[in-house]
Design a protein around this motif. Structure first.
Motif, short mmCIF file in Angstrom:
data_model
loop_
_atom_site.label_atom_id
_atom_site.label_comp_id
_atom_site.label_asym_id
_atom_site.label_seq_id
_atom_site.Cartn_x
_atom_site.Cartn_y
_atom_site.Cartn_z
N GLN A 188 0.83 -1.21 0.00
CA GLN A 188 0.00 0.00 0.00
C GLN A 188 0.86 1.26 0.00
N ALA A 189 2.00 1.21 0.69
CA ALA A 189 2.92 2.35 0.71
C ALA A 189 3.55 2.56 -0.66
N LEU A 190 3.98 1.46 -1.28
CA LEU A 190 4.62 1.57 -2.60
C LEU A 190 3.65 2.08 -3.66
N LYS A 191 2.36 1.78 -3.48
CA LYS A 191 1.35 2.26 -4.43
C LYS A 191 1.31 3.78 -4.47
N VAL A 192 1.62 4.42 -3.35
CA VAL A 192 1.65 5.89 -3.31
C VAL A 192 3.09 6.40 -3.35
N LYS A 193 4.00 5.54 -3.84
CA LYS A 193 5.41 5.89 -4.07
C LYS A 193 6.13 6.31 -2.79
N VAL A 194 5.88 5.56 -1.71
CA VAL A 194 6.56 5.78 -0.44
C VAL A 194 7.28 4.51 -0.03
N VAL B 49 8.24 -1.61 4.06
CA VAL B 49 8.96 -2.10 2.88
C VAL B 49 10.30 -2.70 3.28
N LEU B 50 11.03 -1.98 4.16
CA LEU B 50 12.34 -2.48 4.62
C LEU B 50 12.20 -3.82 5.35
N VAL B 51 11.21 -3.89 6.24
CA VAL B 51 11.02 -5.13 7.02
C VAL B 51 10.58 -6.27 6.11
N ASN C 186 13.16 10.07 2.37
CA ASN C 186 14.44 9.96 1.67
C ASN C 186 15.39 9.00 2.36
N TYR C 187 15.23 8.90 3.69
CA TYR C 187 16.15 8.08 4.49
C TYR C 187 15.98 6.59 4.21
N THR C 188 14.71 6.13 4.16
CA THR C 188 14.48 4.69 3.98
C THR C 188 15.02 4.17 2.64
#
Length: 616
Positions: A57-63, A68-70, A237-239
């Motif tokens: 869901q985060a990647l869908k909004v380009k975040v 994602v990391l976990v 930007n950090y992740t």
């Protein structure tokens, strides 16, 4: 399916914990490797589902979020066969999210308590005269309502009949009951502790003071300061940088487990949550104590204030002035007093009300062509006469001659600390009235507290004469005192302070001083939840209690410090964890996730301390 899985996150967390317990029990007690292995695999897959969905869901909004990391780390660990770490990391991440949500809910306790105080029903007078219980949403402006002992006042209104004692803690933060009788104002959400009253509804629903408070606190808790906005941008930007770092480490070292561990340890969870939880808890504390702080940005600016400018009447003084001295320069005393009362009756100014109350019941004359002179007074036609009622500046504007006796009287009145109201009729001075307002009880001690909190300059600006203002400043130990100030003069003075680098807070009534409230870095309104006070200012002292001002400033400073502490904790933990990966033998993915989740709880618990803040 996604919604179903996310709604069962807590159950999945519990099942994962049971599976991990079964796995290690079977291995350590029964030495059964098969159950150990399959229990960990099941736990890993089951726990990864909600995390992966949130990542998607985060990647869908380009975040590129923490999820994602976990997800990448757990998937990679599963692929290389590190089932222990994949199972433990998913469980700790889910369990941390559960604890995080629970503790965050506690920090929003002020909103929850306010919402629960909201009235749900009302006894409404029907057409036949009987009172019938209805939903509060069915009450309209103008309806007559009955409030019995122990019941909540359903709307803002005015008492028609009856009297009683009302607990206004939900509005003012003060638990001492307030006496209410005919024509008294009552507020929705307050409780009638004793007596029975009938009221007419003035404001209903979200328009009530109580509804506005809930809305304002919710907006404030959801608002973001520049620091929070920076952290949001930083984490976005950090992740990706952490993801790139892990990829580089894998390429160089060929150690996939090291790269996975970096992904887990680099999660900025505590940094993202640390500042908002301080903000929410600080605003919640204020709401419980009759202080409305309009957001994180206000808290940040308020904590740095070094100069506080006060309006005098209704702020440093009680706002209930009384006539102390009078001089009449005419033979037709009753007629002159009648003129004065008729003109002053056209004004809502506290001095005008004091004059009308002092003169008492007289024959009011018809008043025509009323002209309100800003910062001066009122000019009107009464019975064919031009009557001007106001200060010395208005008399000079009207070219009124002040003889030697009048000037001596003016000097004497000012020396006694009076505010002056002069009256001319057809170009001649006819009356001089001196009005005094008592200083609020406890203000001197409260000003000392403000100085201890780091406020270097305490200034009073007033439209009153300089002598009156000087007496107040001398009694209270203020830094500066300026009289004969029009609203625009106050604004210019504040601009001058700001030009010198001062960070200014202005304390006024939210009506006459709205330009100054808006211009200062922090506008503080003394007002029992009036519309203008709420809309114009940054901070509202809901029951006009000056003693809440030191609490508000102390709370703002404590909240700002708490935010900084949480940032230091969050950044410090990430740095230590990343260093430990390269320079220690004991650091692994499971331990890193445990420390990571612990740091989130530490910053949340640190923020929650603000809910119990009290000025020492």
């Amino acid at each position: 399916m996604q919604r179903f899985i996310l709604s069962r996150k807590n159950q999945i967390t519990l099942i994962s914990a049971v599976l991990i317990a079964i796995a290690f029990t079977s291995k350590l007690v029964f030495h059964n490797e098969d159950i150990f292995l399959w229990a960990l695999i099941t736990s890993s897959v089951l726990g990864a589902f909600p995390i992966a969905i949130q990542a998607f869901q985060a990647l869908k909004v380009k975040v590129v979020s923490i999820d994602v990391l976990v997800t990448i780390a757990v998937t990679a660990a599963f692929i290389i066969g590190s089932f222990e770490e994949s199972a433990i990391v998913t469980f700790l991440f889910l369990f941390g999210a559960y604890l995080e949500q629970r503790t965050l809910n506690k920090t929003r306790s002020a909103i929850k308590e306010l919402t629960e105080m909201a009235p749900e029903s009302a006894l409404k007078q029907m057409e036949n005269g009987e009172f019938l219980e209805v939903e509060v949403d069915e009450v309209d402006v103008g309806d007559i309502l009955l409030v019995k002992t122990g019941a909540k006042v359903p709307v803002d209104g005015t008492v028609l009949t009856g009297d009683g004692y009302i607990n206004e803690a939900s509005i003012t933060g003060e638990s001492l009951p307030v006496t209410k009788s005919r024509d008294s104002q009552v507020f929705a959400g307050t409780i009638l502790e004793n007596g029975t009253i009938q009221i007419v509804a003035d404001r209903v629903g979200e328009d009530t003071t109580f509804g506005r408070i809930i809305e304002l606190v919710e907006e404030a808790q959801d608002s973001k300061s520049e620091a929070e906005r920076f952290i949001d941008r930083f984490s976005k930007n950090y992740t990706p940088i952490v993801l790139l770092l892990a990829l580089v480490v894998w390429i160089i070292s060929k150690d996939i487990e090291l790269a996975i561990t970096i992904l887990v340890l680099g999660c900025p969870g505590a940094l993202v949550i640390g500042v908002p939880v301080s903000n929410v808890a600080g605003i919640g504390n204020g709401a419980q104590n009759g202080v409305l702080l309009k957001g994180s940005e206000v808290i940040h600016d308020f904590s740095k204030v070094d100069t506080i400018v006060f309006d005098k009447t209704g702020t440093l003084t009680a706002g209930n002035p009384n006539v102390a001295d009078t001089e009449i320069y005419a033979d037709n005393v009753n007629e002159i007093l009648g003129y004065i009362a008729s003109v002053e009756n056209e004004s809502d100014h506290p001095l005008a009300k004091a004059v009308v109350e002092h003169i008492g019941a007289r024959n009011f004359y018809a008043v025509e062509d009323t002209d309100v002179v800003k910062g001066g007074g009122i000019i009107a036609n009464v019975e064919g006469h031009r009557v001007a009622v106001g200060n010395v500046a208005l008399m000079e504007q009207e070219n009124i001659h002040l003889n030697e006796k009048a000037r001596e009287d003016i000097a004497r009145f000012e020396q006694n600390g009076n505010s002056l109201v002069l009256t001319s009729v057809d170009g001649e001075l006819k009356a001089l009235i001196g009005i005094r307002d008592k200083i609020r009880p406890g203000v001197k001690e409260d000003l000392k507290k403000l100085k201890k909190l780091g406020v270097k300059n305490l200034v009073v600006l007033s439209g009153d004469n300089q002598g009156t203002v000087d007496l107040v400043a001398q009694e209270l130990g203020l830094t500066e005192a300026h009289g004969h100030m029009l609203p625009e003069d106050k604004s210019e003075y504040i601009k001058g302070l700001q030009a010198k680098g001062k960070i200014v807070a202005f304390v006024g009534d939210g009506v006459n001083d709205s330009p100054s409230l808006a211009l200062a870095e922090i506008g503080i309104a003394m007002g029992s939840g009036t519309d203008v006070a709420i809309e114009t200012s940054d901070v509202v002292l809901m029951n006009s209690d000056f003693s809440h001002l030191p609490h508000a400033l102390g709370l703002a400073k404590a909240t700002a410090n708490n935010m900084l502490q949480n940032i230091i904790i969050a950044v410090g933990v990430v740095i230590v964890l990343l260093i430990s990966v390269f320079f220690s033998e004991w650091m692994n993915m499971s331990i890193g996730m445990l420390v990571h989740e612990a740091s989130i709880l530490v910053v949340i618990l640190n923020g929650m301390r603000l809910l119990r803040y009290k000025l020492k």
